[in-house]
Write a protein that holds these residues in place. Structure first.
Motif, short mmCIF file in Angstrom:
data_model
loop_
_atom_site.label_atom_id
_atom_site.label_comp_id
_atom_site.label_asym_id
_atom_site.label_seq_id
_atom_site.Cartn_x
_atom_site.Cartn_y
_atom_site.Cartn_z
N LYS A 1 0.42 -1.07 0.05
CA LYS A 1 -0.02 -0.27 -0.13
C LYS A 1 1.04 1.13 -0.21
O LYS A 1 0.71 2.13 -0.47
CB LYS A 1 -1.02 0.15 0.91
CG LYS A 1 -1.84 0.94 1.10
CD LYS A 1 -2.96 0.97 2.45
CE LYS A 1 -3.81 1.72 2.56
NZ LYS A 1 -3.25 3.50 2.89
N ARG A 2 2.12 1.81 0.84
CA ARG A 2 2.70 2.27 1.12
C ARG A 2 3.76 3.01 -0.71
O ARG A 2 3.27 3.98 -0.69
CB ARG A 2 4.14 1.77 2.33
CG ARG A 2 4.14 3.96 2.29
CD ARG A 2 5.58 3.01 3.15
NE ARG A 2 6.77 2.45 2.44
CZ ARG A 2 7.90 2.48 1.55
NH1 ARG A 2 7.97 4.16 1.45
NH2 ARG A 2 9.22 2.03 1.53
N GLU B 1 0.88 4.05 -3.09
CA GLU B 1 0.70 5.49 -2.58
C GLU B 1 2.02 6.27 -3.60
O GLU B 1 1.74 7.69 -4.21
CB GLU B 1 1.10 5.82 -1.58
CG GLU B 1 -0.57 5.27 -0.92
CD GLU B 1 -0.50 4.93 0.81
OE1 GLU B 1 0.23 5.64 1.51
OE2 GLU B 1 -1.52 4.99 1.31
N THR B 2 3.59 6.14 -3.33
CA THR B 2 4.30 6.80 -3.19
C THR B 2 4.61 6.67 -4.63
O THR B 2 4.85 7.63 -5.54
CB THR B 2 6.01 5.67 -2.90
OG1 THR B 2 6.07 5.43 -1.83
CG2 THR B 2 6.93 6.44 -3.46
N GLY C 1 2.13 7.00 -6.79
CA GLY C 1 0.85 8.03 -7.95
C GLY C 1 -0.52 7.03 -7.70
O GLY C 1 -0.77 7.76 -9.19
N SER D 1 -2.16 5.73 -5.33
CA SER D 1 -2.86 5.47 -3.90
C SER D 1 -4.52 5.65 -4.64
O SER D 1 -5.94 4.57 -3.74
CB SER D 1 -3.13 6.48 -3.46
OG SER D 1 -3.66 7.98 -3.99
N GLY D 2 -5.34 6.22 -5.71
CA GLY D 2 -6.09 5.80 -6.21
C GLY D 2 -6.90 4.92 -7.43
O GLY D 2 -8.08 5.08 -7.43
N MET E 1 -6.07 1.08 -6.51
CA MET E 1 -4.92 -0.12 -5.55
C MET E 1 -6.01 -1.11 -5.58
O MET E 1 -5.70 -2.40 -6.21
CB MET E 1 -5.15 -0.47 -4.18
CG MET E 1 -3.60 1.24 -3.99
SD MET E 1 -3.85 0.38 -2.05
CE MET E 1 -2.79 2.43 -2.18
N CYS F 1 2.65 0.62 -11.23
CA CYS F 1 2.74 -0.75 -10.42
C CYS F 1 3.42 -1.68 -10.38
O CYS F 1 3.53 -2.06 -9.22
CB CYS F 1 1.18 -1.64 -11.04
SG CYS F 1 0.63 -2.86 -10.37
N THR G 1 8.62 8.68 -10.70
CA THR G 1 8.12 7.68 -9.42
C THR G 1 9.82 7.03 -8.59
O THR G 1 10.21 6.83 -7.55
CB THR G 1 7.34 6.39 -10.59
OG1 THR G 1 6.59 6.24 -10.32
CG2 THR G 1 7.58 4.73 -9.57
#
Length: 282
Positions: A135-136, A139-140, A142, A144-145, A147, A162, A195
């Motif tokens: 999860k972290r 989010e790192t 980009g 997070s929305g 998942m 991913c 990233t």
């Protein structure tokens, strides 16, 4: 080219050391006399036109192609004296398309979690620690929305981000990125570069090797560039010393101008040179 002097044993401060490496296949040298050192924790780039040997060098470093000549040490271990299967536990190779693709119906989160097992599917229970790390990392990078989004519904750029998160779940010591921005549009390319920069800026970041054709695809984190030309080292060193108009014009057989801004490098070719390019013969 003058080769640097080396000790008999690999330095623990080096993530990669290649000495006189050559690969001979189908009657020709794909790589020849490659000397290269990558400090542990650095972000470096391998640059060059098509056919220059970039992907071959990547396969050698990842242990999937045995060199014809020379010696290779990765993460302090010398090839021929180490179990490559065990060594690969500490490195990850990310490509736009690989031999084994994740299940397209898996969510981005589940794809990232599979990085803990080195599989393309989830075949066992995952710990809370692994799930928190996945999860972290999403989010790192980009996502997070996204998942819960099926992998097949992600864009090409989101696929790569991913897969980067997936590669980092087990905290590899070496991350190989083989043309990660290939085929991406401008926004997706910049998101991938952001990233790479963000992963490099993390605590205990892995050594990152970025393989690419284009100057524009080098993030500011890159501290060393190896330029290959027809399987040989054309030049290597700090970006500001290597990414020069005269040197790269010779490598790419194209009169180009290199400009620098905000830690990034860009190449420009004047339309006035196009006629001369079309008159050239292979």
């Amino acid at each position: 080219m003058t080769r640097p002097a080396h000790d008999d044993q690999p330095s623990p401060a080096l993530a990669i050391r290649a000495q006189n490496v050559g690969v001979y296949r189908t009657g020709r040298w794909i790589l020849k006399d490659v000397d290269w050192e990558v400090p542990a924790g650095a972000c470096v780039a391998v640059l060059g036109p098509n056919g220059s040997g970039k992907s071959t060098l990547t396969r050698v470093i990842s242990g999937y192609l045995w060199p014809t000549d020379g010696e290779v040490s990765v993460l302090g271990e010398t090839f021929g004296e180490v179990n490559l299967h065990e060594l690969r536990e500490d490195l990850r190779l990310v490509q736009p398309t690989g031999l084994a693709e994740p299940d397209p119906e898996m969510t981005a989160f589940d794809v990232a979690v599979t990085g803990a097992f080195g599989t393309v599917g989830l075949y066992q229970e995952t710990s809370d620690e692994v799930r928190r790390e996945a999860k972290r990392l999403l989010e790192t990078v980009g996502l997070s929305g996204s998942m819960k989004t099926p992998y097949q519904n992600l864009s090409s750029g989101e696929h790569i981000r991913c897969l980067m998160a997936r590669a980092m779940v087990r905290k590899p010591r070496l991350l190989l990125l083989d043309e990660p921005t290939s085929g991406l549009d401008l926004l997706a390319r910049e998101q991938v570069l952001a990233t790479i920069q963000s992963l490099h800026d993390e605590d205990d970041a892995p050594t990152v090797v970025l393989i690419t054709h284009h100057l524009e695809e080098l993030p500011p984190a890159v501290s060393h560039v190896l330029v290959l030309d027809e399987g040989r080292v054309a030049v290597q060193g700090k970006p500001e010393d290597v990414l020069r108009s005269d040197l790269l014009s010779a490598v790419y057989r194209c009169p180009l101008e290199v400009v620098q801004a905000d830690g990034r490098f860009y190449s420009r070719v004047s339309p006035g040179a196009w006629a001369s390019l079309l008159r050239r013969h292979d």
